[in-house]
Design an enzyme around this catalytic site. Sequence first.
Site, PDB file in Angstrom:
ATOM      1  N   ARG A 162       0.892  -1.431  -0.073  1.00  0.00           N
ATOM      2  CA  ARG A 162      -0.058  -0.037   0.149  1.00  0.00           C
ATOM      3  C   ARG A 162       1.031   1.239   0.023  1.00  0.00           C
ATOM      4  O   ARG A 162       1.987   1.298   0.573  1.00  0.00           O
ATOM      5  CB  ARG A 162      -0.853   0.034   1.216  1.00  0.00           C
ATOM      6  CG  ARG A 162      -2.046  -0.873   1.096  1.00  0.00           C
ATOM      7  CD  ARG A 162      -3.269  -0.419   0.146  1.00  0.00           C
ATOM      8  NE  ARG A 162      -4.183  -1.409   0.081  1.00  0.00           N
ATOM      9  CZ  ARG A 162      -4.391  -2.344  -0.616  1.00  0.00           C
ATOM     10  NH1 ARG A 162      -3.230  -2.792  -1.665  1.00  0.00           N
ATOM     11  NH2 ARG A 162      -5.288  -3.277  -0.720  1.00  0.00           N
ATOM     12  N   GLU A 199      -4.046   8.063  -4.148  1.00  0.00           N
ATOM     13  CA  GLU A 199      -4.494   7.699  -5.239  1.00  0.00           C
ATOM     14  C   GLU A 199      -5.672   8.056  -5.809  1.00  0.00           C
ATOM     15  O   GLU A 199      -6.687   8.468  -5.082  1.00  0.00           O
ATOM     16  CB  GLU A 199      -4.538   6.122  -5.462  1.00  0.00           C
ATOM     17  CG  GLU A 199      -3.274   5.608  -5.186  1.00  0.00           C
ATOM     18  CD  GLU A 199      -3.084   4.029  -4.805  1.00  0.00           C
ATOM     19  OE1 GLU A 199      -4.263   3.255  -5.240  1.00  0.00           O
ATOM     20  OE2 GLU A 199      -2.087   3.253  -4.465  1.00  0.00           O
ATOM     21  N   HIS A 209      -1.650   1.419  -9.638  1.00  0.00           N
ATOM     22  CA  HIS A 209      -2.154   0.211  -8.823  1.00  0.00           C
ATOM     23  C   HIS A 209      -3.097  -0.990  -9.737  1.00  0.00           C
ATOM     24  O   HIS A 209      -4.219  -1.161  -9.512  1.00  0.00           O
ATOM     25  CB  HIS A 209      -3.284   1.020  -7.721  1.00  0.00           C
ATOM     26  CG  HIS A 209      -3.492   0.296  -6.749  1.00  0.00           C
ATOM     27  ND1 HIS A 209      -3.922   0.702  -5.365  1.00  0.00           N
ATOM     28  CD2 HIS A 209      -3.481  -1.224  -6.369  1.00  0.00           C
ATOM     29  CE1 HIS A 209      -4.009  -0.358  -4.639  1.00  0.00           C
ATOM     30  NE2 HIS A 209      -3.687  -1.442  -5.031  1.00  0.00           N
TER      31      HIS A 209
END
Lengths: 315, 249
Positions: free
Chosen positions: B162, B191, B209
């Site tokens: 993460r 993000e 991601h």
Amino acid sequence: MESLGVLLLRPLDTYLEQELDRRCRLLRLWDAPHDRRGEFLRAHALSIRAVVTGGGSGAGGDAELIDALPRLEIIVCYAVGFDHVDLTRCRERGVRVTNTPDVLTDDVADLAVGLAIDAPRRIPHADRYVRAGLWKANNGYYGLTNQFSGKRVGIIGLGRIGLAIAKRVEGFGCPRTRQQAYPNYTYLPTVVQLAAVSDGLVVACSPKEQSRGIVSREVIEALGPRGVLVNVGRGAHVDQPELVAALAEGRLGGAGLDVFEAESDVPQVLMALDNVVLAPHMGSGTRETRKAMADLVLANLEAHALSKPLLTPVV
Amino acid sequence: MCLAAGVDFIDLDECARRGVVVANSGSVFSADVADHAVGLLIDVLRRVSAAERFVRRGLWPVQGGHPLGSKIGGRRVGIIGLGNIGSQIAKRLQALGCIVCYNSRTPKDSVPYRYFTNVHDLAVESDVLVVACALNKATRHIVGKDVLEALGKDGVVVNIGRGANVDQAELVRALKEGRIAGAGLDVFENEPGAPGELFCMDNVVMTPHVAVFTAESMSDLRDHVVANLEAFFSGQPLLTPVLPHSPVN
């Protein structure tokens, strides 16, 4: 080997050039403008006993060059491939030839695996997407890519590099990779069979005349719209116009290419595609390996100068 | 039913208090995430994306050679978190000739890799750090200034965990100042979007991601979700339950 006249055909590596300059009588072909190179060769012909070439198509060492150098004794390739050298003419003239095998095997295999992952997973494309600000602009959207692990990988050419690739992809759960050693003739139906049972093909064969165009239209068709082609061998192994058309039309899923028919000349059509990863013939492109290659070139030259056995002769 | 392996955004204690059971995606994505982590590592060390930009900008015929990368074999790779994903990364890296070591909440008996009790010591002995752990209180900014310093100027960070596992501001500073050699990042602190300072860097690879997002994993996930729901509604144990304080990866 201070008196050994060595001709370097183009800039290859700073360390290599410095050592050649220090230890031999180095001449640089690119000191002369393109249209005066014939003159340059004539002027220095009697002092050139060794030529150092790079690798890839067009790297030099053809019959014309050999014929222009009456005192030539050895061609030393800073590369593992020596398809750019006219071996027949070398044998006729008694010119020795060396290459740089083994030291670059791991690097080329690593890049092949990198391209094999990058082609379906589109890492370089995703990186461009982020850099262009599109991830933010499109509210987090990117889209799906295709899996690499567990896919059937067919390797064309199970020499040193092919075996190193096979060992690596087995770590990704790819089923026992299939190899296809090719017999000594031009038409090779069994590569088509390999393609038909593979999700991805990796071209890792050495550049021999028999392997020219080994990845033909038929092979590309057998690989299919979800198939991936990785080439770390030579551009000439692949029917490039057919490859380009198949990628553009979606008849082939993707490709990772480190080599092209004419080095540094990448077809414009490929530049526009997102399902292709394009690399500038950098299979051996690490600092560590290029130094090892340079040291092997120097060691071969020294052995020759001292009339000792060459370390890695081809001829 | 969480469509992810990570459950950092779910209040597990509150769920437990209310009798709400939680399931995650288990190891459905693990191979894809591991592939992505290794792909990022190869890309950073071998400069694949940078070389691609070089080619696509038409510089190959003009400038000839592209800057050299670094050899992968023999590199010491420290994996932070040796769960499903971390183990699969380790297996792939071994096949590439890397030397794997790790830090995890507890050492794993059955693995041949050297264990470090803390990430700082792992970083001292590593050329590359791969972040593959869950995000929780203990792992927030687990890669911070002191770990980056321990990794050193030739070190590379790969993050498929993460964004908040890494102190992003510190990482960006370290990259700008050349205090680490490069980074491969699939996750970021805010993000979507990555820090603009990284966009001009050739030693950084950034992906949006996407480590789990393959067609195959999405298909497997659908099957997995249905299986968990069927199990729940028929009174059977969940396939991949998550409890508070469980070692989720």
